[in-house]
Design an enzyme around this catalytic site. Structure first.
Site, mmCIF file in Angstrom:
data_model
loop_
_atom_site.group_PDB
_atom_site.id
_atom_site.type_symbol
_atom_site.label_atom_id
_atom_site.label_comp_id
_atom_site.label_asym_id
_atom_site.label_seq_id
_atom_site.Cartn_x
_atom_site.Cartn_y
_atom_site.Cartn_z
ATOM 1 N N HIS A 17 77.705 69.566 50.004
ATOM 2 C CA HIS A 17 76.942 70.478 49.143
ATOM 3 C C HIS A 17 77.656 71.824 49.032
ATOM 4 O O HIS A 17 77.812 72.370 47.934
ATOM 5 C CB HIS A 17 75.542 70.730 49.712
ATOM 6 C CG HIS A 17 74.641 69.553 49.707
ATOM 7 N ND1 HIS A 17 73.928 69.166 50.819
ATOM 8 C CD2 HIS A 17 74.309 68.678 48.730
ATOM 9 C CE1 HIS A 17 73.194 68.112 50.531
ATOM 10 N NE2 HIS A 17 73.417 67.785 49.267
ATOM 11 N N LYS A 41 57.711 63.672 48.736
ATOM 12 C CA LYS A 41 58.938 63.245 49.409
ATOM 13 C C LYS A 41 58.900 63.678 50.867
ATOM 14 O O LYS A 41 58.604 64.832 51.183
ATOM 15 C CB LYS A 41 60.156 63.861 48.705
ATOM 16 C CG LYS A 41 61.476 63.330 49.194
ATOM 17 C CD LYS A 41 62.617 63.866 48.340
ATOM 18 C CE LYS A 41 63.932 63.276 48.802
ATOM 19 N NZ LYS A 41 65.056 63.763 48.009
#
Length: 158
Positions: A17, A41
């Protein structure tokens, strides 16, 4: 001013990332790291923790800021004058999914999606793999920034 978004759940943020975000920061005037909030989630780090980790890890990039969003990413982009979404691609399988999403997004708003191949050193890396290895006591120190490693250890110890 050109502004791009690097979206994701970042649970946890990995060196992959960081690589995509830092490379994007060299190409755009401003980069918004858009942390998706999805209450359905299951995450290891809550939204505030993920934002804090990202802010700490990316503190040396002056043109990067971290924000949260829920709902459609293109609505977030439109509301914040973001002209491009930058997505990192690890493999062809990523491309298939991300292309469909990019094409759908282009029908919803005037936001382009740019695909950036991950650096070869991170081509296999995924947050889900990092969490799985860490949960089983494996060493993930070469896959996450030191700040994230400490947070992972603390989270798993509790």
């Amino acid at each position: 001013m050109t502004r791009a978004a690097c979206p994701g759940s970042f649970d946890p943020v990995t060196l992959g990332h960081v690589d995509i975000i830092s490379r994007t920061a060299r190409l755009f005037d401003e980069v918004v790291v858009a942390v998706g909030v999805n209450d359905s989630k299951r995450v290891m780090f809550n939204t505030e923790e993920r934002v804090g980790l990202l802010e700490g890890v990316l503190a040396d990039l002056p043109n990067v800021r971290v924000m949260t969003f829920s709902g459609l990413l293109v609505d977030f982009c439109t509301a914040h004058d973001v002209s491009a979404i930058v997505k990192g691609l690890r493999a062809v399988s990523d491309f298939d999914y991300e292309l469909q999403m990019a094409q759908m997004n282009s029908t919803l708003a005037h936001v382009d999606t740019l695909f950036m191949p991950t650096s070869p050193a991170y081509s296999y890396l995924a947050s889900s793999l990092v969490k799985e290895v860490a949960r089983h006591g494996g060493d993930v120190s070469e896959h996450v920034p030191p700040l994230v490693l400490a947070a992972l250890k603390e989270k798993l110890a509790s």
